[in-house]
Enzyme design. Structure first.
Site, PDB file in Angstrom:
ATOM      1  N   ARG A 109       0.761  -1.203   0.131  1.00 42.06           N
ATOM      2  CA  ARG A 109       0.042  -0.095   0.026  1.00 42.06           C
ATOM      3  C   ARG A 109       0.950   1.288  -0.137  1.00 42.06           C
ATOM      4  O   ARG A 109       1.938   1.329   0.684  1.00 42.06           O
ATOM      5  CB  ARG A 109      -0.935   0.024   1.197  1.00 42.06           C
ATOM      6  CG  ARG A 109      -2.037  -0.997   1.083  1.00 42.06           C
ATOM      7  CD  ARG A 109      -3.117  -0.391   0.104  1.00 42.06           C
ATOM      8  NE  ARG A 109      -4.283  -1.360   0.023  1.00 42.06           N
ATOM      9  CZ  ARG A 109      -4.400  -2.360  -0.587  1.00 42.06           C
ATOM     10  NH1 ARG A 109      -3.526  -2.889  -1.386  1.00 42.06           N
ATOM     11  NH2 ARG A 109      -5.413  -3.092  -0.331  1.00 42.06           N
ATOM     12  N   GLU A 137      -2.653   7.284  -5.318  1.00 39.07           N
ATOM     13  CA  GLU A 137      -3.270   6.658  -6.300  1.00 39.07           C
ATOM     14  C   GLU A 137      -4.884   6.620  -6.039  1.00 39.07           C
ATOM     15  O   GLU A 137      -5.272   6.737  -5.336  1.00 39.07           O
ATOM     16  CB  GLU A 137      -2.494   5.257  -6.260  1.00 39.07           C
ATOM     17  CG  GLU A 137      -3.077   4.231  -5.176  1.00 39.07           C
ATOM     18  CD  GLU A 137      -2.549   2.940  -5.277  1.00 39.07           C
ATOM     19  OE1 GLU A 137      -3.164   1.953  -5.383  1.00 39.07           O
ATOM     20  OE2 GLU A 137      -1.415   2.722  -5.043  1.00 39.07           O
ATOM     21  N   HIS A 140      -0.597  -0.318  -9.566  1.00 35.73           N
ATOM     22  CA  HIS A 140      -1.278  -1.365  -8.583  1.00 35.73           C
ATOM     23  C   HIS A 140      -1.873  -2.317  -9.455  1.00 35.73           C
ATOM     24  O   HIS A 140      -3.198  -2.628  -9.224  1.00 35.73           O
ATOM     25  CB  HIS A 140      -2.490  -0.382  -7.974  1.00 35.73           C
ATOM     26  CG  HIS A 140      -2.521  -1.144  -6.703  1.00 35.73           C
ATOM     27  ND1 HIS A 140      -2.975  -0.399  -5.398  1.00 35.73           N
ATOM     28  CD2 HIS A 140      -2.482  -2.409  -6.233  1.00 35.73           C
ATOM     29  CE1 HIS A 140      -3.372  -1.116  -4.280  1.00 35.73           C
ATOM     30  NE2 HIS A 140      -2.956  -2.473  -4.974  1.00 35.73           N
TER      31      HIS A 140
END
Length: 312
Positions: free
Chosen positions: A230, A259, A285
């Site tokens: 993360r 993001e 991601h």
């Protein structure tokens, strides 16, 4: 009953649940938009965006189940969901191999300067192998922060490259590491001995800024840091400064602090000072973005939703 799908998930989820209920799709609404449309729905299928706040939960008068097609749940107000009697299911382990393979891929790319070498050939039209002398993974020490399903799979793959594996996980006993042919160590020891550090912990108040100006000086100056977990676990300002000063060897990540799952809205662009660093590698991601992981997650979430609603 009605189901709302708000992210791109495997088609089998909609196909199976449509046998029992109406299934609608609205990709990546904002939190405010979701609060407006959620009252009609019994089931919500999502990934990591938008945030499911108390306001959304309060508006979800009929909601019984939230199926999260990812691992982390830090984007959901779990206390509010529990108080409202809403069951929340995620998919731990279903993306473990996909994320682990991406981790190894980035380790190899960083170690052998694959991306800058590619750009040197295709953009600069040069053919100079002497500019890109890399190093092998063999014999190096990999430090794994978080030794759950993903971390263990990374360790398993790393051993195939004949790497030494050390790991930190406060929830495990020494024998748990030994079973996986790894050595359990403290965070201080891991930072000190590792040639590569890969992060596989959730984002919490304890893990935020885990890699920062405070911890970077304890690392080897050629250590490569990898973050497939993360954004926010690595302090991006601090690691930028470290890269610029040559205090670490590189940073490869699949996540960033600011993001958004669906990309940047409108005409805005996604920018960061890190993009100017030669020893930085990023992807948007996509750790779980494999057809294999998507299918496995879809099967699991569908089964959990059906069980929760007693659908035969």
């Amino acid at each position: 009953m009605k189901c709302l799908i708000i992210d791109r998930v495997h088609e089998l989820i909609g196909q199976e649940l449509s046998k029992y209920m109406t299934v609608d799709t609205k990709l990546l609404p904002s939190t405010a938009e979701l609060a407006q449309i959620i009252p009609d729905y019994d089931v919500l299928i999502m990934r990591v965006d938008p945030k499911i706040t108390k306001e959304v939960i309060d508006a979800a008068k009929n909601l019984k189940v939230i199926g999260v097609c990812s691992v982390g749940l830090n984007h959901i107000d779990m206390d509010a969901a529990k108080a409202a009697g809403i069951q929340v299911f995620n998919a731990p382990g279903m993306n473990a191999n996909a994320v682990a393979e991406l981790t190894i891929s980035k380790m190899l790319d960083m170690s052998r300067h694959v991306v800058p070498a590619h750009l040197d050939v295709t953009k600069n039209h040069e053919w100079d192998k002497y500019k890109f002398v890399g190093r092998e993974l063999r014999g190096r020490t990999l430090g794994i922060m978080g030794f759950g399903r993903i971390g263990r799979r990374v360790g398993e793959l790393a051993r195939a490259f004949k790497m030494n594996v050390v790991a930190y996980d406060p929830f495990l006993k020494p024998e748990d590491f030994e079973k996986e042919h790894a050595k359990g160590v403290s965070t201080e020891e891991l930072l000190k001995v590792s040639d590569y550090i890969t992060i596989h912990v959730p984002l919490t108040k304890d893990t935020k800024d885990l890699i920062s100006a405070k911890s970077i000086p304890d690392m080897k100056n050629d250590c490569i840091v990898l973050n497939m977990s993360r954004g926010g676990i690595v302090n991006e300002h601090d690691i930028y400064e470290a890269l610029q000063k040559g205090e670490i060897g590189g940073y490869a990540t699949d996540v960033m602090e600011n993001e958004l799952a669906g990309g940047i809205p409108g005409d805005n662009s996604f920018v960061s000072p890190l993009f100017d660093c030669d020893n930085f590698l990023v992807s948007p991601h996509l750790g779980a973005q494999s057809v294999d992981a998507s299918y496995d997650i879809g099967v699991l979430i569908t089964a959990k939703v059906k069980e929760a609603l007693n659908l035969k």
